[in-house]
Design a protein around this motif. Sequence first.
Motif, PDB file in Angstrom:
ATOM      1  N   GLN A 199       0.831  -1.223   0.000  1.00  0.00           N
ATOM      2  CA  GLN A 199       0.000   0.000   0.000  1.00  0.00           C
ATOM      3  C   GLN A 199       0.862   1.268   0.000  1.00  0.00           C
ATOM      4  N   ARG A 250      -8.027   6.620  12.677  1.00  0.00           N
ATOM      5  CA  ARG A 250      -9.074   6.199  11.750  1.00  0.00           C
ATOM      6  C   ARG A 250      -8.454   5.674  10.437  1.00  0.00           C
ATOM      7  N   ARG A 251      -7.413   6.376  10.006  1.00  0.00           N
ATOM      8  CA  ARG A 251      -6.746   6.007   8.759  1.00  0.00           C
ATOM      9  C   ARG A 251      -6.071   4.640   8.892  1.00  0.00           C
ATOM     10  N   GLU A 270      -6.872   2.288  11.021  1.00  0.00           N
ATOM     11  CA  GLU A 270      -7.917   1.264  11.128  1.00  0.00           C
ATOM     12  C   GLU A 270      -8.388   0.841   9.736  1.00  0.00           C
ATOM     13  N   ARG A 271      -8.586   1.857   8.884  1.00  0.00           N
ATOM     14  CA  ARG A 271      -9.042   1.532   7.528  1.00  0.00           C
ATOM     15  C   ARG A 271      -8.005   0.694   6.786  1.00  0.00           C
ATOM     16  N   LEU A 272      -6.745   1.001   7.050  1.00  0.00           N
ATOM     17  CA  LEU A 272      -5.657   0.252   6.417  1.00  0.00           C
ATOM     18  C   LEU A 272      -5.731  -1.214   6.843  1.00  0.00           C
ATOM     19  N   GLU A 329      -8.385  -2.763   8.045  1.00  0.00           N
ATOM     20  CA  GLU A 329      -9.592  -3.358   7.471  1.00  0.00           C
ATOM     21  C   GLU A 329      -9.314  -3.836   6.051  1.00  0.00           C
ATOM     22  N   GLY A 330      -8.539  -3.056   5.337  1.00  0.00           N
ATOM     23  CA  GLY A 330      -8.150  -3.426   3.974  1.00  0.00           C
ATOM     24  C   GLY A 330      -7.401  -4.752   3.964  1.00  0.00           C
ATOM     25  N   ARG A 335      -9.836  -7.530   4.647  1.00  0.00           N
ATOM     26  CA  ARG A 335     -10.666  -7.820   3.485  1.00  0.00           C
ATOM     27  C   ARG A 335      -9.887  -8.621   2.446  1.00  0.00           C
TER      28      ARG A 335
END
Lengths: 282, 390
Positions: B77, B136-137, B139-141, B143-144, B147
């Motif tokens: 990423q 938050r950023r 966490e999204r990473l 989650e990616g 997934r």
Amino acid sequence: MIAIEGLAKAFFGARLAKPVSSWRRAERVRVQAVSNIGFHAADGAITGLLGPNGAGKTTTLRVLAGLIEPDAGRLSVDGIDVVQAPRAALARMGVLSDARGLYPRLSARENIVYYGRLQGLGRDAAQARAEALAEMLDMRPLLERRTEGFSQGERMKTALARALVHDPANIVLDEPTNGLDVLATRALRDSLRWLRTPEGGAKCIVFSTHIMQEVERLCDRVVVVSQGHTVAAGSVAELLAQTGQNDFEEAFVRLAFGDAAASAHPPRSALRTAVAAGAIDG
Amino acid sequence: MDSVRAVATVLVKELLDALRDRRTLVTVLLSSVLLGPLVLVAVSSLVAALEVTAERREVYVAGADRSPTLINFFERQTYTVKAAPPDYEAALRSARLADPVVVVPADVEAALMRGEGPVIEVVSDSSNQRSQSSARRIERLLEGFSRERSTISLALRGVSNELLAPIHIETRDLANPQSRATQFTGMLPFFVMMAVLYGALNAALDTTAGERERGSLEPLLMNPAERWALVVGKWGAVSGISMLIAVLSSLSFMPAQWLLRSDTLAALFRYGPREASLFLVVLLPFAAALSAVLMAAAIRCRTFKEAQASAAVVVLVVSLLPLVTVLNPGAEAPWQLWIPALAQNALMTRVLKGEAMDPAAVLIPLGVCTALTIVGVWYVARTLRSAALR
């Protein structure tokens, strides 16, 4: 010419120290500051309003200046009724009141010209009057200075010049010598004497004081007031003759406090009233 | 005619008097006129700092060597993996560390293989604003990562990718750039209103209670000028000074926006001649009304000091009323236009958001301010004579 007849004025002064009941506000004391004061002051003469502290002098002069409405009585300045046309009367009067605050950030000249403009003089006329008054009151070096830091005498001169800026026919002064030293008092006396003469404009001058010497040296006519009443009027010589005294102070005490004060101690009741009235009439 | 001249004479004198009071004037200019722009610049550097963290694409990991899979994902990423300092908890608490820390447990690789769902912690301190915004950023990473793992393992078992995402989410933001910027510039109207208030304060007190304290009110009333003319002149001078401050502080945001540190905010915050003049439409009647109200509050006081206590009530009301919008967020209610200070705050916020101004929004506060001015001036004129004597 200033004429006052049957002037009366009462105030509601300070509240009593103790209320009638614990939850009500204390009532105000009603003080009869002036009961019946009347006198005529002629043009070209100095009229002294002589009385002990709290006799009603300041109240009388404040009513004359239109600051307070009288309960009863008639006041006129050159025939103009003060109650009905206060502004027209003020235009014919120069009043040096008890309060003589100046604007500390303005120069003496600016203070004087401001009042001249408010009296309706044009800019040039007001400037010219400031110059002329500075000459008369011997305050030329003060003119361009800011008034903060002025001495009492300098303040008084500026305030007097301010009051006289519109060259009024009538001049009213409330205890003008308060806080002045001997030289300043003398200078003021000379100015007033000159204003009385035909060259000075033959002004009608009224001033209030509680100082006997002031009156003896300066006044053509004396009005003695005590406890809100005019008790006697006449020249110093006439008042001496009326009381059969040689000493003016003795004559004044008899006139103001009655014959019972012959022992040189004023009766207690008179003193008490004077003190009570003094609470509002400082 | 005479009265008009008296008004002009008093006005000129009071203006001169107030302008001679250099020290007060300079203090007001520095504190109120510069404060707004300074706050704007400070906010912009905060936003700029947040933007830099967002753009940095760095992630702090404690125990990076325990999970090559995760590190590999981060690197794919285009994130730079950095080792977290050993005392990262203390560092986060004291805000020395601005980024959250990803804590990898010991046997994470084995647990992943067995599908046990190991716990990966994202440690941040919610009182540390900067770490919170990037938490938050991160966490999204993560989650990616999660997934990707599930997609791969299901795809191996022949499940279609479509089934895993039965719906597609798309967000559409209706806010225009200017209204987004008001998140940051929302407090500017407050600063402008305070500037107007402090501009009027000193002159209002000086021309009323100050005049009483000096003993110059009684002689002033012994001039044959009408009382209302004296009061209107004084009010004219006080509101003139207050309006001058209003003009200066409204204009001060124009140069201030050149100093904006954050490019995003600079693009969002549009403050040009149009906004400045709309601010003035709102502020000038407010300055006039405030001057009259302050004078009315002060005329009953014998000294300047006493008057400051009375004026403090006015200051408090003006500074607290705009808080109604903070305590009660959401749409601006029509009744707010009838409340002074609140209305001005709402209208200036509208200007900053770039919303249209309907005539009612301008006329109602104008009417309220005019009424306040008349009542204030009338009250001072009525009280003047009795004030002079006591």
